[in-house]
Design a protein around this motif. Structure first.
Motif, short mmCIF file in Angstrom:
data_model
loop_
_atom_site.label_atom_id
_atom_site.label_comp_id
_atom_site.label_asym_id
_atom_site.label_seq_id
_atom_site.Cartn_x
_atom_site.Cartn_y
_atom_site.Cartn_z
N GLY A 1 0.83 -1.20 0.00
CA GLY A 1 0.00 0.00 0.00
C GLY A 1 0.85 1.24 0.00
N TYR A 2 0.30 2.35 -0.50
CA TYR A 2 1.06 3.59 -0.60
C TYR A 2 0.26 4.78 -0.10
CZ TYR A 2 4.79 1.43 -3.29
OH TYR A 2 5.86 0.66 -3.67
N TRP A 3 0.96 5.63 0.67
CA TRP A 3 0.43 6.91 1.11
C TRP A 3 0.72 7.95 0.05
CZ3 TRP A 3 -1.74 7.46 6.11
CH2 TRP A 3 -1.59 6.35 6.95
N ILE A 4 -0.20 8.90 -0.10
CA ILE A 4 0.00 10.03 -1.01
C ILE A 4 -0.30 11.32 -0.25
CG2 ILE A 4 -2.36 9.90 -1.94
CD1 ILE A 4 -1.15 10.82 -4.66
N ASN A 5 0.47 12.35 -0.53
CA ASN A 5 0.32 13.63 0.14
C ASN A 5 -0.71 14.48 -0.62
OD1 ASN A 5 0.77 15.65 1.99
ND2 ASN A 5 2.73 16.28 1.14
N ARG A 6 -1.47 15.29 0.13
CA ARG A 6 -2.47 16.17 -0.48
C ARG A 6 -2.09 17.63 -0.25
NH1 ARG A 6 -8.46 14.40 1.31
NH2 ARG A 6 -7.62 14.88 3.37
N ARG A 7 -2.37 18.43 -1.28
CA ARG A 7 -2.18 19.88 -1.19
C ARG A 7 -3.57 20.53 -1.20
NH1 ARG A 7 2.13 21.14 -5.92
NH2 ARG A 7 0.29 20.72 -7.17
N PHE A 8 -3.91 21.22 -0.11
CA PHE A 8 -5.23 21.83 0.01
C PHE A 8 -5.29 23.14 -0.78
CE2 PHE A 8 -5.82 18.86 3.37
CZ PHE A 8 -7.19 18.73 3.54
N MET A 9 -6.36 23.26 -1.58
CA MET A 9 -6.65 24.50 -2.28
C MET A 9 -7.75 25.23 -1.51
SD MET A 9 -4.59 24.36 -4.81
CE MET A 9 -3.55 23.09 -5.54
N ASN B 1 -0.26 16.38 4.25
CA ASN B 1 -1.49 15.71 4.66
C ASN B 1 -1.52 14.35 3.96
OD1 ASN B 1 -4.70 15.29 4.06
ND2 ASN B 1 -4.36 16.29 6.02
N TRP B 2 -1.07 13.31 4.68
CA TRP B 2 -0.88 12.00 4.08
C TRP B 2 -2.14 11.14 4.20
CZ3 TRP B 2 3.26 10.84 1.18
CH2 TRP B 2 4.41 11.63 1.32
N ASN B 3 -2.48 10.45 3.10
CA ASN B 3 -3.59 9.51 3.08
C ASN B 3 -3.17 8.24 2.35
OD1 ASN B 3 -6.61 10.83 3.70
ND2 ASN B 3 -4.99 12.31 3.33
N LEU B 4 -3.56 7.08 2.88
CA LEU B 4 -3.25 5.81 2.23
C LEU B 4 -4.33 5.52 1.22
CD1 LEU B 4 -1.88 2.72 4.17
CD2 LEU B 4 -2.87 2.59 1.89
N ARG B 5 -4.01 5.57 -0.06
CA ARG B 5 -5.02 5.49 -1.11
C ARG B 5 -4.77 4.40 -2.15
NH1 ARG B 5 -8.16 9.96 -1.74
NH2 ARG B 5 -8.41 11.08 0.23
N LEU B 6 -3.54 4.00 -2.37
CA LEU B 6 -3.22 2.96 -3.35
C LEU B 6 -2.81 1.70 -2.60
CD1 LEU B 6 -2.60 2.02 -6.31
CD2 LEU B 6 -0.28 2.91 -5.95
N PHE B 7 -3.52 0.59 -2.83
CA PHE B 7 -3.20 -0.64 -2.10
C PHE B 7 -3.82 -1.84 -2.80
CE2 PHE B 7 -6.91 1.46 -0.32
CZ PHE B 7 -7.86 0.45 -0.20
N ARG B 8 -3.33 -3.02 -2.42
CA ARG B 8 -3.94 -4.26 -2.89
C ARG B 8 -5.30 -4.40 -2.20
NH1 ARG B 8 0.72 -7.02 -5.09
NH2 ARG B 8 2.62 -6.34 -4.02
N HIS B 9 -6.37 -4.40 -2.98
CA HIS B 9 -7.69 -4.21 -2.38
C HIS B 9 -8.08 -5.32 -1.42
CE1 HIS B 9 -10.02 -7.20 -4.68
NE2 HIS B 9 -9.31 -6.86 -5.72
N ARG B 10 -7.56 -6.50 -1.57
CA ARG B 10 -7.92 -7.58 -0.63
C ARG B 10 -7.27 -7.38 0.74
NH1 ARG B 10 -3.53 -9.55 -3.38
NH2 ARG B 10 -2.00 -10.70 -2.13
N LEU B 11 -6.25 -6.49 0.81
CA LEU B 11 -5.50 -6.31 2.06
C LEU B 11 -5.88 -5.04 2.81
CD1 LEU B 11 -1.90 -7.33 0.88
CD2 LEU B 11 -3.62 -8.75 2.02
N GLY B 12 -6.67 -4.15 2.24
CA GLY B 12 -6.94 -2.87 2.87
C GLY B 12 -8.41 -2.63 3.16
N ARG B 13 -8.69 -2.13 4.36
CA ARG B 13 -10.04 -1.73 4.73
C ARG B 13 -9.94 -0.50 5.63
NH1 ARG B 13 -10.66 -4.80 1.28
NH2 ARG B 13 -12.11 -6.54 1.09
N TYR B 14 -10.99 0.32 5.61
CA TYR B 14 -11.04 1.47 6.50
C TYR B 14 -11.31 1.02 7.93
CZ TYR B 14 -10.86 4.86 2.74
OH TYR B 14 -10.43 5.62 1.67
#
Length: 292
Positions: free
Chosen positions: A111-119, A132-145
């Motif tokens: 899984g990978y975190w990506i940084n966000r830039r607020f407008m 502002n880091w969020n985990l958004r890219l991942f193997r879908h069988r391994l990730g849940r909120y």
């Protein structure tokens, strides 16, 4: 170049103003699911015109919410999923970075975190709420909120401050996405009125029975622990303003940074007041007694 073997998940409700910009930025994805909550502004048509599959989500009031339901129920064609909100935009360089990850056999990271830039008010805030880091890219069988509460948070059908937990290793993308969350002050106030419902009900639930949980990124976990600590302190709205304006150096973002920090102080005040109301048992969203 062939389409990128990744599945995009975009949750929406009445996002006609944002969807074209968002979908254009991920046209390289082989599969795009737009999960809708009965939009009435033509969002479905826009999504279909951009080649996305539209799926309707019907919320039961508590759990699961939209993103976790999607991860459990959508027939993803690919192993990797990228979750993107309609008010977010990925830069051009993201395609090459993601392609290198999802096409590498035996890739060691899950899984990978990506940084966000607020407008905000037409400019990128380079200090307030950045990074502002969020985990958004991942193997879908391994990730849940994560599930932070069982109660009805009165905050809508989408996850608010919950984070993805991946059963595996995580890394960080170099790409940063632009987040157009607050096109106006009115939108900020409307969203944070709902978010403060979530804050108050989760705080009350934690007060009544306690909760824990660990996140994979230490910075996010530390921020959450500091937030919990702050809930026992006086003058929380002032502290929230000072955190955004001074600790995060929002003052370097000019007048926009000042307004952004003040609005977050108001958000904190709403959370405090609503939590107090719920603890007194008078904030149960019940109708007032009839006069007579």
């Amino acid at each position: 170049m062939p389409s990128l073997p990744v599945s995009l998940l975009i949750p929406i409700k009445n996002e006609a103003a944002n969807l074209p910009r968002c979908l254009k930025s991920v046209a390289w994805a082989d599969e795009i699911f737009v999960v809708d909550s009965q939009s009435t502004d033509g969002s479905q048509r826009i999504a279909q015109e951009h080649g996305a599959q539209v799926v309707q989500f019907h919320f039961n009031g508590t759990w699961p919410k939209k993103k976790n339901w999607s991860l459990e129920n959508l027939p993803f064609k690919h192993e990797w999923v990228f979750i993107l909100d309609a008010d977010e935009v990925l830069p051009a360089g993201t395609e090459a970075e993601v392609r290198k990850i999802v096409t590498q056999p035996g890739h060691p990271v899950d899984g990978y975190w990506i940084n966000r830039r607020f407008m905000f008010m037409g400019r990128w805030l380079k200090h307030a709420y950045y990074p502002n880091w969020n985990l958004r890219l991942f193997r879908h069988r391994l990730g849940r909120y994560e599930k932070l509460t069982e109660v009805d948070t009165q905050s809508g059908d989408n996850e608010v401050h919950e984070h993805v937990v991946v059963q595996g290793t995580t890394g960080f993308l170099k790409s940063e996405m632009d987040h157009y969350a607050f096109p106006s002050v009115a939108v900020f106030v409307e969203k944070h009125n709902r978010y403060s419902n979530w804050e108050a009900r989760v705080a009350l639930d934690r007060y009544l029975r306690g909760s824990g949980g660990q996140l994979q990124k230490s910075q996010v976990g530390i921020r959450r622990r500091l937030k919990r600590l702050s809930q026992s302190l006086p003058c929380r709205p002032l502290l929230r303003f000072l955190y955004v304006y001074l600790a995060q150096r929002g003052f370097l973002d000019g007048r926009e940074g000042y307004y952004f920090a003040r609005l977050h102080g108001i958000y904190e005040f709403l959370s405090v007041a609503k939590t107090f109301e719920l603890k007194k048992g008078v904030g149960q969203d019940s109708a007032p007694p009839a006069a007579g």
